[in-house]
Design a protein around this motif. Sequence first.
Motif, mmCIF file in Angstrom:
data_model
loop_
_atom_site.group_PDB
_atom_site.id
_atom_site.type_symbol
_atom_site.label_atom_id
_atom_site.label_comp_id
_atom_site.label_asym_id
_atom_site.label_seq_id
_atom_site.Cartn_x
_atom_site.Cartn_y
_atom_site.Cartn_z
ATOM 1 N N ALA A 64 61.078 6.709 34.389
ATOM 2 C CA ALA A 64 59.649 6.892 34.159
ATOM 3 C C ALA A 64 59.051 5.575 33.700
ATOM 4 N N MET A 65 57.809 5.325 34.091
ATOM 5 C CA MET A 65 57.163 4.075 33.708
ATOM 6 C C MET A 65 57.046 3.967 32.187
ATOM 7 N N VAL A 66 56.959 5.111 31.483
ATOM 8 C CA VAL A 66 56.866 5.049 30.022
ATOM 9 C C VAL A 66 58.165 4.538 29.401
ATOM 10 N N GLY A 67 59.232 4.430 30.194
ATOM 11 C CA GLY A 67 60.471 3.852 29.712
ATOM 12 C C GLY A 67 60.501 2.340 29.834
ATOM 13 N N SER A 68 59.466 1.759 30.440
ATOM 14 C CA SER A 68 59.385 0.298 30.563
ATOM 15 C C SER A 68 58.905 -0.288 29.241
ATOM 16 N N ILE A 69 59.699 -1.140 28.624
ATOM 17 C CA ILE A 69 59.304 -1.774 27.368
ATOM 18 C C ILE A 69 58.107 -2.694 27.601
ATOM 19 N N ALA A 70 58.121 -3.432 28.702
ATOM 20 C CA ALA A 70 57.033 -4.359 28.997
ATOM 21 C C ALA A 70 55.717 -3.639 29.256
ATOM 22 N N ASP A 71 55.781 -2.395 29.733
ATOM 23 C CA ASP A 71 54.569 -1.663 30.107
ATOM 24 C C ASP A 71 54.074 -0.739 28.987
ATOM 25 N N ASN A 72 54.716 -0.764 27.832
ATOM 26 C CA ASN A 72 54.344 0.137 26.739
ATOM 27 C C ASN A 72 53.164 -0.432 25.961
ATOM 28 N N HIS A 73 51.976 0.124 26.232
ATOM 29 C CA HIS A 73 50.760 -0.348 25.569
ATOM 30 C C HIS A 73 50.109 0.725 24.699
ATOM 31 N N SER A 74 50.624 1.953 24.756
ATOM 32 C CA SER A 74 49.971 3.043 24.033
ATOM 33 C C SER A 74 50.843 3.678 22.959
ATOM 34 N N GLY A 75 52.165 3.462 22.994
ATOM 35 C CA GLY A 75 53.044 4.038 21.993
ATOM 36 C C GLY A 75 53.234 5.531 22.171
ATOM 37 N N GLY A 76 53.788 6.184 21.154
ATOM 38 C CA GLY A 76 54.026 7.622 21.213
ATOM 39 C C GLY A 76 55.202 7.987 22.101
ATOM 40 N N TRP A 77 55.489 9.288 22.164
ATOM 41 C CA TRP A 77 56.562 9.828 23.008
ATOM 42 C C TRP A 77 57.880 9.093 22.719
ATOM 43 N N TYR A 78 58.209 8.995 21.447
ATOM 44 C CA TYR A 78 59.346 8.179 21.033
ATOM 45 C C TYR A 78 60.648 8.541 21.739
ATOM 46 N N SER A 79 61.083 9.796 21.616
ATOM 47 C CA SER A 79 62.400 10.164 22.140
ATOM 48 C C SER A 79 62.471 10.015 23.658
ATOM 49 N N TYR A 80 61.391 10.381 24.350
ATOM 50 C CA TYR A 80 61.379 10.275 25.805
ATOM 51 C C TYR A 80 61.415 8.815 26.228
ATOM 52 N N ARG A 81 60.567 7.985 25.579
ATOM 53 C CA ARG A 81 60.560 6.553 25.904
ATOM 54 C C ARG A 81 61.930 5.925 25.625
ATOM 55 N N ILE A 82 62.502 6.249 24.474
ATOM 56 C CA ILE A 82 63.795 5.682 24.095
ATOM 57 C C ILE A 82 64.869 6.058 25.110
ATOM 58 N N SER A 83 64.894 7.336 25.497
ATOM 59 C CA SER A 83 65.942 7.798 26.416
ATOM 60 C C SER A 83 65.777 7.199 27.805
ATOM 61 N N LYS A 84 64.533 7.037 28.268
ATOM 62 C CA LYS A 84 64.320 6.444 29.586
ATOM 63 C C LYS A 84 64.567 4.939 29.568
ATOM 64 N N ALA A 85 64.214 4.277 28.466
ATOM 65 C CA ALA A 85 64.530 2.848 28.350
ATOM 66 C C ALA A 85 66.044 2.649 28.324
ATOM 67 N N ALA A 86 66.749 3.560 27.650
ATOM 68 C CA ALA A 86 68.215 3.490 27.620
ATOM 69 C C ALA A 86 68.787 3.732 29.012
ATOM 70 N N LEU A 87 68.206 4.676 29.749
ATOM 71 C CA LEU A 87 68.638 4.923 31.126
ATOM 72 C C LEU A 87 68.464 3.663 31.965
ATOM 73 N N ASN A 88 67.315 3.005 31.817
ATOM 74 C CA ASN A 88 67.059 1.783 32.581
ATOM 75 C C ASN A 88 68.095 0.705 32.271
ATOM 76 N N MET A 89 68.421 0.547 30.993
ATOM 77 C CA MET A 89 69.426 -0.443 30.614
ATOM 78 C C MET A 89 70.792 -0.075 31.180
ATOM 79 N N PHE A 90 71.115 1.218 31.130
ATOM 80 C CA PHE A 90 72.393 1.652 31.701
ATOM 81 C C PHE A 90 72.472 1.316 33.181
ATOM 82 N N LEU A 91 71.416 1.615 33.928
ATOM 83 C CA LEU A 91 71.440 1.391 35.370
ATOM 84 C C LEU A 91 71.510 -0.096 35.698
#
Length: 297
Positions: free
Chosen positions: A194-221
């Motif tokens: 999900a785009m909300v998992g992009s650290i560079a694209d995070n301009h609004s904050g919120g959705w902590y657990s979802y953002r964290i898990s998708k950012a972790a998925l991106n790093m894993f991949l």
Amino acid sequence: MSRRADAVKKVMIVGSSGGIGMALVRYCLEIGCQVAALTRSPSPALAALQQAVPNRLAIVECDLLDHQPQVEARLSLLFARYGYPDWIINAAGFLHAGTTSHSDLHKGLKDGLNKGASVAHIKREPLNQSRIPTASTQPQISQCQMPEKRLSEITPAFLEHNLRANLYLSIALAQCCDNLLPRSTPFRFACLSAMVGSIADNHSGGWYSYRISKAALNMFLKTLSLEWKRQFPNACVAAIHPGTTDTQLSAPFQSRITASKLYSSDISAQRIVSVIESMTPEQSGHFYHWDGSVLPW
């Protein structure tokens, strides 16, 4: 195993009981693929599809999150019968608990592994669950829990649930492939991010657990793509952002989205397949938008 360039594509879809996953199953069957669906529990919708195309859809009932030798044994049997997958797609995910009961929260974890050249329905067997905690052994989350808007709302249980659904499921899937696929196998391994998992694209904050898990998925991949470049030189690993799709996952948030930015599951499925078709081993390790452009990590 030899492959002709025009051979029928064999597709394995995880999350095939969900909105996008089911649409992917339908679309892949429509374009002539052999599809295998892995699901944690019986799915009437998948069963109906299998009756319609009995020669091209197989259903396997098991739980990738258990990731026990018995699961790999069933996948090995599947591959021996139908061949190795050309595309491996993880369409499963979790964002909110909604109003479902705790036992229903794992609907987002239902995986689909569709593959087949003839009727097949491999039943689930009891698994040794000593390696990974099951739903009953994990902290329970609220029956109506939405993504966190602020720091004070983060809880260990909700964060863990997001990580298991949005990260560890892809890890378990990759481990199965790592153990079962020959080095020379050409395949594409794509997970919906999900785009909300992009650290560079995070301009609004919120959705902590979802953002964290998708950012972790991106790093894993990204990390997986580097290892598999050596181990599977003909493979391609990618994260794909499908856009906001009209499914149960996005339902509580659709009032904030303009009609032109909310896509049907059928449209999203077609776009995902188009991106996967365009991927090459040289492009392994990218985060793709549904239109094929590369997103920032």
